[in-house]
Design a protein around this motif. Structure first.
Motif, PDB file in Angstrom:
ATOM      1  N   ARG A 151       0.812  -1.220   0.000  1.00  0.00           N
ATOM      2  CA  ARG A 151       0.000   0.000   0.000  1.00  0.00           C
ATOM      3  C   ARG A 151       0.847   1.272   0.000  1.00  0.00           C
ATOM      4  NH1 ARG A 151      -3.034  -3.842   2.858  1.00  0.00           N
ATOM      5  NH2 ARG A 151      -5.210  -3.920   2.151  1.00  0.00           N
ATOM      6  N   ARG A 167       4.296   1.754  -1.467  1.00  0.00           N
ATOM      7  CA  ARG A 167       5.481   1.377  -2.234  1.00  0.00           C
ATOM      8  C   ARG A 167       6.535   2.475  -2.259  1.00  0.00           C
ATOM      9  NH1 ARG A 167       4.963  -3.213  -5.109  1.00  0.00           N
ATOM     10  NH2 ARG A 167       2.904  -4.141  -5.211  1.00  0.00           N
ATOM     11  N   GLU A 227      -7.440   7.764  -1.097  1.00  0.00           N
ATOM     12  CA  GLU A 227      -6.960   6.389  -1.281  1.00  0.00           C
ATOM     13  C   GLU A 227      -5.941   6.011  -0.205  1.00  0.00           C
ATOM     14  OE1 GLU A 227      -6.876   8.712  -3.831  1.00  0.00           O
ATOM     15  OE2 GLU A 227      -8.709   7.992  -4.788  1.00  0.00           O
ATOM     16  N   LYS A 228      -5.009   6.922   0.099  1.00  0.00           N
ATOM     17  CA  LYS A 228      -4.005   6.640   1.130  1.00  0.00           C
ATOM     18  C   LYS A 228      -4.659   6.545   2.514  1.00  0.00           C
ATOM     19  CE  LYS A 228      -0.246   6.299  -1.272  1.00  0.00           C
ATOM     20  NZ  LYS A 228       0.429   5.008  -1.423  1.00  0.00           N
ATOM     21  N   LYS A 230      -7.686   5.555   3.121  1.00  0.00           N
ATOM     22  CA  LYS A 230      -8.355   4.252   3.123  1.00  0.00           C
ATOM     23  C   LYS A 230      -7.344   3.125   3.353  1.00  0.00           C
ATOM     24  CE  LYS A 230     -11.655   1.614   0.377  1.00  0.00           C
ATOM     25  NZ  LYS A 230     -12.435   1.569  -0.865  1.00  0.00           N
ATOM     26  N   SER A 231      -6.183   3.225   2.736  1.00  0.00           N
ATOM     27  CA  SER A 231      -5.136   2.219   2.924  1.00  0.00           C
ATOM     28  C   SER A 231      -4.694   2.148   4.379  1.00  0.00           C
ATOM     29  CB  SER A 231      -3.927   2.524   2.032  1.00  0.00           C
ATOM     30  OG  SER A 231      -4.246   2.321   0.686  1.00  0.00           O
ATOM     31  N   LYS A 260      -7.227   0.343   6.414  1.00  0.00           N
ATOM     32  CA  LYS A 260      -7.153  -1.101   6.163  1.00  0.00           C
ATOM     33  C   LYS A 260      -5.979  -1.731   6.918  1.00  0.00           C
ATOM     34  CE  LYS A 260      -9.568  -1.323   1.787  1.00  0.00           C
ATOM     35  NZ  LYS A 260      -9.534  -1.747   0.394  1.00  0.00           N
ATOM     36  N   ILE A 261      -4.845  -1.050   6.933  1.00  0.00           N
ATOM     37  CA  ILE A 261      -3.671  -1.547   7.672  1.00  0.00           C
ATOM     38  C   ILE A 261      -4.003  -1.669   9.158  1.00  0.00           C
ATOM     39  CG2 ILE A 261      -1.343  -0.921   8.445  1.00  0.00           C
ATOM     40  CD1 ILE A 261      -1.001   0.374   5.599  1.00  0.00           C
TER      41      ILE A 261
END
Length: 99
Positions: A29, A31, A67-68, A70-71, A74-75
Motif C-alpha cells: 500500500r 510502495r 486512497e491513502k 483508506k489504505s 485497512k492496515i
C-alpha cells in the motif's frame, strides 16, 4: 503509526509475524517506502489498566489522498484483527520534504 506487540493473552507478536505483516499488508500500500522504529509505549486500556509494551513505530511519508487514508484504515484494521489489538495509534501532520 504505533503498533503494540503484546497480544490480548500476553503472547508477543514475533519478529517473523511482524516482518510478514509489513511485507504483505503495509508495503504493497506504500510502495514509496516507510521507516520502522522500535518503541516502548504506555497507555491506559479500556479497563483503566496502565499498559507498557514494546511496539513498532511506522513512519509513512505520502501525498495525502482519500486512497491513502483508506489504505491506512485497512492496515490498522488488519493489524487489530490479526494480533488481537484494541487499537493502533495513528498521528498525522503536514510536512515539507526534499531529497
Amino acid at each position: 503509526m504505533c503498533f503494540g506487540l503484546t497480544k490480548r493473552g500476553g503472547e508477543i507478536v514475533s519478529e517473523s509475524e511482524w516482518q510478514e505483516f509489513v511485507k504483505t499488508v503495509i508495503t504493497p500500500r506504500f510502495r514509496e517506502g516507510l521507516t520502522v522504529l522500535d518503541g516502548l509505549w504506555q497507555f491506559f486500556n479500556n479497563s483503566g489498566i496502565l499498559i507498557i509494551e514494546k511496539s513498532n513505530i511506522v513512519i509513512l511519508i505520502y501525498k495525502n489522498s482519500p486512497e491513502k487514508t483508506k489504505s491506512i484504515h485497512k492496515i490498522i484494521g488488519s493489524y487489530k484483527r490479526s494480533f488481537q489489538q484494541e487499537s493502533v495509534l495513528r498521528t498525522t501532520s503536514k510536512v515539507k520534504i526534499s531529497f
